[in-house]
Design a protein around this motif. Structure first.
Motif, PDB file in Angstrom:
ATOM      1  N   LYS A  54     -12.683 -67.218   3.270  1.00  0.00           N
ATOM      2  CA  LYS A  54     -12.236 -67.106   1.879  1.00  0.00           C
ATOM      3  C   LYS A  54     -11.510 -65.782   1.619  1.00  0.00           C
ATOM      4  O   LYS A  54     -11.156 -65.480   0.476  1.00  0.00           O
ATOM      5  N   GLY A  55     -11.318 -64.971   2.680  1.00  0.00           N
ATOM      6  CA  GLY A  55     -10.636 -63.699   2.513  1.00  0.00           C
ATOM      7  C   GLY A  55     -11.494 -62.620   1.884  1.00  0.00           C
ATOM      8  O   GLY A  55     -10.965 -61.663   1.303  1.00  0.00           O
ATOM      9  N   VAL A  56     -12.812 -62.751   2.006  1.00  0.00           N
ATOM     10  CA  VAL A  56     -13.742 -61.799   1.394  1.00  0.00           C
ATOM     11  C   VAL A  56     -14.305 -60.869   2.457  1.00  0.00           C
ATOM     12  O   VAL A  56     -14.765 -61.319   3.510  1.00  0.00           O
ATOM     13  N   ASN A  57     -14.268 -59.570   2.212  1.00  0.00           N
ATOM     14  CA  ASN A  57     -14.871 -58.581   3.114  1.00  0.00           C
ATOM     15  C   ASN A  57     -16.363 -58.482   2.839  1.00  0.00           C
ATOM     16  O   ASN A  57     -16.774 -58.204   1.716  1.00  0.00           O
ATOM     17  N   LEU A  58     -17.169 -58.697   3.879  1.00  0.00           N
ATOM     18  CA  LEU A  58     -18.620 -58.669   3.739  1.00  0.00           C
ATOM     19  C   LEU A  58     -19.190 -57.447   4.450  1.00  0.00           C
ATOM     20  O   LEU A  58     -18.994 -57.262   5.651  1.00  0.00           O
ATOM     21  N   TYR A  59     -19.879 -56.595   3.689  1.00  0.00           N
ATOM     22  CA  TYR A  59     -20.578 -55.429   4.230  1.00  0.00           C
ATOM     23  C   TYR A  59     -22.078 -55.686   4.154  1.00  0.00           C
ATOM     24  O   TYR A  59     -22.554 -56.420   3.286  1.00  0.00           O
ATOM     25  N   LEU A  60     -22.818 -55.037   5.052  1.00  0.00           N
ATOM     26  CA  LEU A  60     -24.276 -55.051   4.999  1.00  0.00           C
ATOM     27  C   LEU A  60     -24.766 -53.627   4.771  1.00  0.00           C
ATOM     28  O   LEU A  60     -24.296 -52.684   5.425  1.00  0.00           O
ATOM     29  N   LYS A  61     -25.694 -53.449   3.839  1.00  0.00           N
ATOM     30  CA  LYS A  61     -26.253 -52.119   3.597  1.00  0.00           C
ATOM     31  C   LYS A  61     -27.372 -51.868   4.596  1.00  0.00           C
ATOM     32  O   LYS A  61     -28.253 -52.703   4.787  1.00  0.00           O
ATOM     33  N   ASN A 119     -27.512 -46.569  17.029  1.00  0.00           N
ATOM     34  CA  ASN A 119     -26.807 -46.874  18.268  1.00  0.00           C
ATOM     35  C   ASN A 119     -27.299 -48.185  18.881  1.00  0.00           C
ATOM     36  O   ASN A 119     -26.506 -48.977  19.403  1.00  0.00           O
ATOM     37  N   ALA A 120     -28.602 -48.418  18.788  1.00  0.00           N
ATOM     38  CA  ALA A 120     -29.188 -49.618  19.386  1.00  0.00           C
ATOM     39  C   ALA A 120     -28.761 -50.886  18.658  1.00  0.00           C
ATOM     40  O   ALA A 120     -28.704 -51.969  19.261  1.00  0.00           O
ATOM     41  N   GLU A 121     -28.437 -50.760  17.382  1.00  0.00           N
ATOM     42  CA  GLU A 121     -28.147 -51.971  16.598  1.00  0.00           C
ATOM     43  C   GLU A 121     -26.662 -52.199  16.341  1.00  0.00           C
ATOM     44  O   GLU A 121     -26.289 -53.186  15.710  1.00  0.00           O
ATOM     45  N   LEU A 122     -25.810 -51.307  16.827  1.00  0.00           N
ATOM     46  CA  LEU A 122     -24.370 -51.466  16.634  1.00  0.00           C
ATOM     47  C   LEU A 122     -23.882 -52.829  17.114  1.00  0.00           C
ATOM     48  O   LEU A 122     -23.150 -53.537  16.409  1.00  0.00           O
ATOM     49  N   SER A 123     -24.288 -53.215  18.310  1.00  0.00           N
ATOM     50  CA  SER A 123     -23.814 -54.484  18.876  1.00  0.00           C
ATOM     51  C   SER A 123     -24.275 -55.685  18.060  1.00  0.00           C
ATOM     52  O   SER A 123     -23.593 -56.719  18.011  1.00  0.00           O
ATOM     53  N   LYS A 124     -25.427 -55.562  17.409  1.00  0.00           N
ATOM     54  CA  LYS A 124     -25.936 -56.679  16.602  1.00  0.00           C
ATOM     55  C   LYS A 124     -25.070 -56.882  15.358  1.00  0.00           C
ATOM     56  O   LYS A 124     -24.837 -58.009  14.927  1.00  0.00           O
ATOM     57  N   PHE A 125     -24.603 -55.785  14.755  1.00  0.00           N
ATOM     58  CA  PHE A 125     -23.666 -55.911  13.639  1.00  0.00           C
ATOM     59  C   PHE A 125     -22.351 -56.521  14.119  1.00  0.00           C
ATOM     60  O   PHE A 125     -21.750 -57.350  13.421  1.00  0.00           O
ATOM     61  N   GLN A 126     -21.909 -56.119  15.301  1.00  0.00           N
ATOM     62  CA  GLN A 126     -20.666 -56.675  15.856  1.00  0.00           C
ATOM     63  C   GLN A 126     -20.797 -58.168  16.088  1.00  0.00           C
ATOM     64  O   GLN A 126     -19.871 -58.935  15.808  1.00  0.00           O
ATOM     65  N   ASP A 127     -21.956 -58.587  16.589  1.00  0.00           N
ATOM     66  CA  ASP A 127     -22.172 -60.015  16.870  1.00  0.00           C
ATOM     67  C   ASP A 127     -22.119 -60.847  15.594  1.00  0.00           C
ATOM     68  O   ASP A 127     -21.683 -62.002  15.616  1.00  0.00           O
ATOM     69  N   LEU A 128     -22.569 -60.269  14.487  1.00  0.00           N
ATOM     70  CA  LEU A 128     -22.526 -60.992  13.212  1.00  0.00           C
ATOM     71  C   LEU A 128     -21.101 -61.154  12.714  1.00  0.00           C
ATOM     72  O   LEU A 128     -20.799 -62.090  11.968  1.00  0.00           O
ATOM     73  N   GLY A 129     -20.213 -60.223  13.107  1.00  0.00           N
ATOM     74  CA  GLY A 129     -18.817 -60.318  12.700  1.00  0.00           C
ATOM     75  C   GLY A 129     -18.525 -59.806  11.307  1.00  0.00           C
ATOM     76  O   GLY A 129     -17.448 -60.082  10.753  1.00  0.00           O
ATOM     77  N   VAL A 130     -19.461 -59.055  10.709  1.00  0.00           N
ATOM     78  CA  VAL A 130     -19.243 -58.551   9.351  1.00  0.00           C
ATOM     79  C   VAL A 130     -18.108 -57.530   9.347  1.00  0.00           C
ATOM     80  O   VAL A 130     -17.769 -56.938  10.373  1.00  0.00           O
ATOM     81  N   ASN A 167     -19.214 -43.877  15.663  1.00  0.00           N
ATOM     82  CA  ASN A 167     -19.535 -44.911  16.652  1.00  0.00           C
ATOM     83  C   ASN A 167     -19.273 -46.300  16.106  1.00  0.00           C
ATOM     84  O   ASN A 167     -18.745 -47.172  16.817  1.00  0.00           O
ATOM     85  N   PHE A 168     -19.633 -46.527  14.846  1.00  0.00           N
ATOM     86  CA  PHE A 168     -19.415 -47.844  14.256  1.00  0.00           C
ATOM     87  C   PHE A 168     -17.921 -48.109  14.063  1.00  0.00           C
ATOM     88  O   PHE A 168     -17.459 -49.229  14.265  1.00  0.00           O
ATOM     89  N   ARG A 169     -17.161 -47.085  13.687  1.00  0.00           N
ATOM     90  CA  ARG A 169     -15.724 -47.265  13.529  1.00  0.00           C
ATOM     91  C   ARG A 169     -15.047 -47.523  14.875  1.00  0.00           C
ATOM     92  O   ARG A 169     -14.119 -48.332  14.970  1.00  0.00           O
TER      93      ARG A 169
END
Length: 344
Positions: A54-61, A119-130, A167-169
């Motif tokens: 839908k063209g919406v940017n989704l962030y997670l806090k 650092n340990a959870e960076l890849s998990k955010f990437q996997d979600l694709g947010v 690191n996240f960027r």
């Protein structure tokens, strides 16, 4: 998303809070797994894919800094910083109205714990694709640790925050913070809840948008949620005067569901009440913000009592009137509690 887009709101950026296991005050500083009652990882990934379609940017806090006392992810004696008395530091919930602490308190995590968890959870955010992650407290809370075994200063905490953001960027995720302490500049894609007022100490004549004069056109920033002010009209004008994007903090369920919880600060959050006003605000202001979004703020001046003008590099000027009656400015009438746009 569907309700907003049906009303013509096409540019949405949404940040979800409380998505981790056991919710808002659950398992921090660990962010994963995703709460099963919300659909778990599978459900969140489906939401992300739907939003992207839908063209919406989704962030997670994400809260790596300040977990609640009952968090299952903390061993306080090992993970939490200590005060000058060398005891584990507890940050109690304090109410100005009563001048009393509640029985609820939070810990502050050691910089090493923040670095390890993020650092340990960076890849998990990437996997979600947010689209990105909003790092709670990174831009508004700096502290040291007086633990004799791991004494650290505020500089190390700052370095830890900045390294995590970078690191996240590098991992192709956008980053956002609240308030926006100077050390975060150049390391974030968005700043939320920027300060829009002075300290109001007695020696202050009036507030000026120095922070905004420096930042506008370089990084997007939002005002504090409009719906959490006693005068939403005044807050909208303030955001417009300071070039801050309006924001809303909303719940799908009625606000009354949050009574007697630690989220009672959300005293007016129901989407049912705020959908129409926020849509109206968006449609009225979209063209204005489009005209100034990438422009440097070049001037800010007080024209009359409670009347201010902000000017941008492309010649656009925004005049806001906080008075209860209309005013005339250079032959132009600006209605009470309203604004006018000239130039550009």
């Amino acid at each position: 998303i569907d309700q907003y887009q049906a009303e013509g709101v096409t540019q949405l950026e949404i940040t979800i809070e409380g998505w981790s296991k056991n919710g808002l005050y659950g398992n921090q500083p660990e962010q994963f797994p995703v709460e099963k009652k919300l659909g778990g990882n599978k459900g969140l990934k489906e939401l992300q894919e739907y939003a992207a379609g839908k063209g919406v940017n989704l962030y997670l806090k994400a809260n790596y800094v300040k977990p609640y006392q009952d968090s299952n992810g903390v061993k306080a004696s090992r993970d939490a910083v200590r005060g000058i008395n060398r005891e584990v530091l507890k940050q109690y919930v304090y109410y100005l109205s009563t001048r009393w602490n509640t029985d609820d308190y939070f810990y502050l995590m050691k910089p090493s714990v923040i670095a390890k968890r993020s650092n340990a959870e960076l890849s998990k955010f990437q996997d979600l694709g947010v689209k990105g992650v909003q790092f709670e407290h990174f831009g508004s809370l700096l502290y040291s640790d007086e633990d004799n075994k791991s004494n650290t200063d505020r500089q190390l905490t700052e370095d830890t925050y900045v390294n995590a953001l970078d690191n996240f960027r590098k991992g192709e995720l956008n980053t956002a913070v609240d308030y926006g302490f100077a050390y975060t500049l150049g390391h974030v894609n968005r700043i939320d809840q920027v300060p829009l007022d002075s300290s109001q100490f007695v020696y202050t004549d009036r507030a000026i948008p120095f922070y905004q004069l420096v930042l506008h056109g370089l990084v997007p920033y939002t005002a504090s949620p409009v719906n959490l002010y006693d005068d939403s009209r005044n807050q909208t004008l303030r955001a417009l005067e300071y070039g801050a994007l309006p924001s809303y903090e909303l719940t799908y369920a009625p606000t009354s569901d949050l009574q007697r919880t630690m989220a009672d600060r959300l005293f007016s959050s129901s989407l049912e009440n705020w959908l129409a006003p926020s849509v109206q605000n968006y449609l009225a202001l979209k063209e204005v913000y489009d005209s100034i979004s990438n422009q440097q703020m070049t001037n800010h001046e007080q024209l009359q009592s409670k009347v201010f003008r902000t000017t941008y590099a492309n010649g656009v000027s925004i005049i806001v009137n906080y008075n209860e009656q209309s005013v005339d400015v250079s032959g132009q009438t600006v209605e009470a509690f309203s604004y006018a746009v000239t130039g550009g």
